[in-house]
Structures are given as structure tokens and as C-alpha cells.
Design a protein around this motif. Structure first.
Motif, PDB file in Angstrom:
ATOM      1  N   GLY A 122       0.816  -1.215   0.000  1.00 20.99           N
ATOM      2  CA  GLY A 122       0.000   0.000   0.000  1.00 20.99           C
ATOM      3  C   GLY A 122       0.843   1.256   0.000  1.00 20.99           C
ATOM      4  O   GLY A 122       0.517   2.239  -0.674  1.00 20.99           O
ATOM      5  N   ARG A 164       0.925   4.064  -2.983  1.00 21.95           N
ATOM      6  CA  ARG A 164       0.687   5.481  -2.692  1.00 21.95           C
ATOM      7  C   ARG A 164       1.825   6.351  -3.201  1.00 21.95           C
ATOM      8  O   ARG A 164       1.600   7.445  -3.714  1.00 21.95           O
ATOM      9  CB  ARG A 164       0.494   5.673  -1.183  1.00 21.95           C
ATOM     10  N   ARG A 205       1.643   6.615  -7.155  1.00 21.45           N
ATOM     11  CA  ARG A 205       0.449   7.241  -7.721  1.00 21.45           C
ATOM     12  C   ARG A 205       0.718   8.700  -8.043  1.00 21.45           C
ATOM     13  O   ARG A 205       1.341   9.423  -7.283  1.00 21.45           O
ATOM     14  CB  ARG A 205      -0.695   7.146  -6.714  1.00 21.45           C
ATOM     15  N   ASN A 224      -7.098   2.911  -1.276  1.00 21.74           N
ATOM     16  CA  ASN A 224      -5.979   1.984  -1.316  1.00 21.74           C
ATOM     17  C   ASN A 224      -6.370   0.786  -0.466  1.00 21.74           C
ATOM     18  O   ASN A 224      -6.163   0.769   0.752  1.00 21.74           O
ATOM     19  CB  ASN A 224      -4.709   2.650  -0.806  1.00 21.74           C
TER      20      ASN A 224
END
Length: 131
Positions: free
Chosen positions: A30, A34, A37, A105
Motif C-alpha cells: 500500500g 501510494r 500514484r 488503497n
């Protein structure tokens, strides 16, 4: 007859392993998602018509003029010449939408839940050992 301590100990240990072992890698995945992105930017786009279709024209963060066609049911109230707020991906300006993007997420949420259950089970197991 088995005492509650003898019954709960193996269950708490199992829940610790079931929570922490997949939870920590999911948190790492995760975090990587992040970080990779791209951000989304907001700008004004002018509605234009192309035959039977309507679209939006806007300028992105690199001062490049962009165009995108609207789906017929996407914004029936928009007429040619109107200005609409749109959101686009800075890394991929062809990805745009009229509503703000959601940055869900699932890996992070699932990792937090599993790791939390694992840590709570570990703490409960230590408390149970002390009794």
C-alpha cells in the motif's frame, strides 16, 4: 476440563500469525502504491460540440491543449460554450473525470486491519501468559 487460558492461548497465537504475516506486506504494498500514484489537478474545461457529441477542451499543467469527449449520459446539462470543472491525472492527462477522484488503497486498509488484529492478539496473548 480445560481452563480458558489453555483454550485461548493457541487461538490468540494463531490470530497473531494470521494478522501480522499478511498484514505487514500489505502495508508495504500500500505504501509503494501510494508513492507511485500521480497527483490529480483541477482545471476549467470549455464544453465544445463535435457533431452529435460533446466534449471538453482544457489546458494541462504543461500548457498543452487537451480534448476529451463526454459520454452522452455523463453530463446532459452541459451545453457548448459552458465552462466545467474537471480533474485530470498529471502523469497521464488523457485520464480525466468531472467528479473528484477517490484515492482508495485497499491494500493499506486491509494491511492496517490485519496488522491491528495481529498486534492486539499478541498483546492479549502476553496478558494471558501473565495471568
Amino acid at each position: 476440563m480445560a481452563s480458558p487460558t489453555e483454550f485461548l492461548g493457541p487461538i490468540l497465537e494463531l490470530m497473531t500469525w494470521v494478522g501480522v504475516v499478511p498484514g505487514v506486506p500489505l502495508l508495504i504494498i500500500g505504501w509503494i502504491i501510494r508513492k507511485r500514484r500521480c497527483n490529480w489537478s483541477t482545471t476549467d474545461g470549455e464544453v465544445f460540440t463535435a457533431g452529435r457529441y460533446r466534449g471538453l477542451q482544457w489546458t494541462d499543467n504543461t500548457s498543452t491543449s487537451r480534448r476529451g469527449l463526454l459520454e452522452p449520459d455523463q453530463a446532459p446539462e452541459l451545453q457548448a460554450g459552458h465552462v466545467a470543472v474537471l480533474h485530470y491525472d498529471i502523469c497521464h492527462p488523457a485520464r480525466w473525470r468531472l467528479e473528484p477522484p477517490r484515492h482508495d488503497n485497499t491494500a493499506t486498509v486491509l494491511g492496517l486491519v490485519l496488522t491491528g488484529v495481529g498486534i492486539a492478539s499478541a498483546i492479549a496473548g502476553f496478558v494471558l501468559m501473565m495471568l
